[in-house]
Scaffold this active site. Structure first.
Site, mmCIF file in Angstrom:
data_model
loop_
_atom_site.group_PDB
_atom_site.id
_atom_site.type_symbol
_atom_site.label_atom_id
_atom_site.label_comp_id
_atom_site.label_asym_id
_atom_site.label_seq_id
_atom_site.Cartn_x
_atom_site.Cartn_y
_atom_site.Cartn_z
ATOM 1 N N ARG A 16 -85.665 -44.193 -12.194
ATOM 2 C CA ARG A 16 -84.794 -45.051 -13.007
ATOM 3 C C ARG A 16 -83.441 -45.267 -12.322
ATOM 4 N NH1 ARG A 16 -85.169 -42.371 -17.199
ATOM 5 N NH2 ARG A 16 -83.303 -41.075 -17.025
ATOM 6 N N ARG A 155 -87.697 -53.762 -4.932
ATOM 7 C CA ARG A 155 -87.623 -53.447 -6.361
ATOM 8 C C ARG A 155 -88.995 -53.618 -7.028
ATOM 9 N NH1 ARG A 155 -88.711 -53.664 -11.657
ATOM 10 N NH2 ARG A 155 -86.918 -53.095 -12.954
ATOM 11 N N LYS A 166 -96.433 -42.247 -13.882
ATOM 12 C CA LYS A 166 -97.014 -42.354 -15.219
ATOM 13 C C LYS A 166 -98.454 -41.848 -15.233
ATOM 14 C CE LYS A 166 -94.053 -46.081 -16.949
ATOM 15 N NZ LYS A 166 -93.963 -47.477 -17.442
ATOM 16 N N ASN A 192 -92.601 -50.506 -21.837
ATOM 17 C CA ASN A 192 -91.638 -49.879 -22.744
ATOM 18 C C ASN A 192 -90.609 -50.936 -23.091
ATOM 19 O OD1 ASN A 192 -89.472 -48.427 -23.924
ATOM 20 N ND2 ASN A 192 -90.095 -46.556 -22.875
ATOM 21 N N GLU A 196 -86.957 -52.163 -21.350
ATOM 22 C CA GLU A 196 -86.786 -53.508 -20.810
ATOM 23 C C GLU A 196 -85.574 -54.201 -21.427
ATOM 24 O OE1 GLU A 196 -90.391 -55.742 -21.106
ATOM 25 O OE2 GLU A 196 -91.572 -54.239 -20.028
ATOM 26 N N THR A 243 -93.484 -56.860 -11.377
ATOM 27 C CA THR A 243 -93.512 -55.403 -11.215
ATOM 28 C C THR A 243 -94.669 -54.804 -12.000
ATOM 29 O OG1 THR A 243 -91.095 -55.369 -10.969
ATOM 30 C CG2 THR A 243 -92.180 -53.277 -11.455
ATOM 31 N N GLU A 247 -97.875 -52.556 -10.748
ATOM 32 C CA GLU A 247 -98.265 -51.296 -11.381
ATOM 33 C C GLU A 247 -99.731 -51.338 -11.814
ATOM 34 O OE1 GLU A 247 -95.651 -49.649 -14.373
ATOM 35 O OE2 GLU A 247 -93.979 -50.832 -13.626
#
Length: 259
Positions: A16, A155, A166, A192, A196, A243, A247
């Site tokens: 984070r 990023r 996760k 989440n 966001e 992103t 994932e």
């Protein structure tokens, strides 16, 4: 975060913090690009007579930079994803033996073609100072483009570290989703909404702070270089969804290593 220590890389708090710092880089890079016109000739293939190359001025420039950086080990780093992975050169520096953090196929998860298209067709029109060409600034425009593209790529591909963290935190849950090829379930599991919203709010505040001439901060007509609302839109509609795709693509193959 130390890539020689996997436990620090997969710490969600560290991830984070890294993503927050990347926001600053992206915002400043977009502000730098915003001083130039759209200059479509930078992105069109074969506009300029580049010897032994078929493609755009931007593609040629980015390729030359990646070739140079590959020789000093840039793309050996786990958090770097090249736009031209098949054309990199061998480094003359001794290799760094990073301990494995991501799955063995992680380098195959490469969204840079999509990032390039997104940047040229959606981001550049939003942030440019005007339409049309600026022949005197083609090199500067291209340089600013490359810095923005590399920041966006890093990023977005950091999503692989998020996905791995996760998966390890909820292995049983993700294993079931992967076995069932439940793409929608995986997307729900990695989303989440509260986080966001915090990101978008933080971007709005950073855009107001970074993108405004401080001498005019309290003017009735502050001069913003890139509208904060545009930064929020870029993240909300482009960066965050892509992103999540990285994932999801990573997680769908995660059991390959387990097998």
């Amino acid at each position: 975060m130390d890539f020689m220590k996997p436990e620090t890389v997969l710490n969600l708090a560290n991830i984070r913090d890294a993503l927050v710092r990347m926001e600053d880089t992206i915002i400043f890079d977009l502000i730098e690009r915003s001083q130039f016109f759209q200059s479509p000739s930078v992105y069109k293939p074969d506009v300029f007579p580049i010897p032994d190359f078929q493609g755009s001025f931007l593609e040629w420039s980015l390729l030359q930079l990646e070739k140079a950086h590959s020789q000093v080990r840039r793309y050996e780093a786990p958090d770097e994803t090249p736009f031209f992975p098949d054309q990199l050169l061998k480094s003359f520096l001794p290799p760094l033996n990073y301990p494995p953090v991501l799955a063995s196929y992680s380098n195959e998860i490469n969204a840079n073609d999509e990032i390039m298209r997104m940047y040229i067709h959606e981001i550049v029109p939003l942030i440019s100072a005007g339409e049309g060409e600026q022949p005197e600034n083609l090199g500067s425009t291209c340089t600013a483009d490359i810095e923005a593209l590399q920041a966006l790529s890093r990023r977005i591909h950091f999503g692989k570290f998020v996905a791995e963290a996760k998966f390890r935190a909820e292995t049983e849950r993700f294993t079931k989703l992967i076995l069932n090829k439940d793409v929608e379930g995986i997307e729900d599991a990695i989303t989440n909404s509260a986080v966001e919203e915090k990101i978008l709010l933080r971007l709005l505040e950073k855009g107001q702070a970074y993108g405004t001439d401080p001498t005019m901060k309290y003017s009735q007509n502050p001069q913003s270089k890139v509208k904060p609302e545009v930064l929020v839109r870029i993240y909300k509609d482009l960066v965050i969804p892509l992103t999540k795709k990285v994932e999801t693509d990573y997680l769908l193959r995660r059991l390959e290593d387990e097998q």
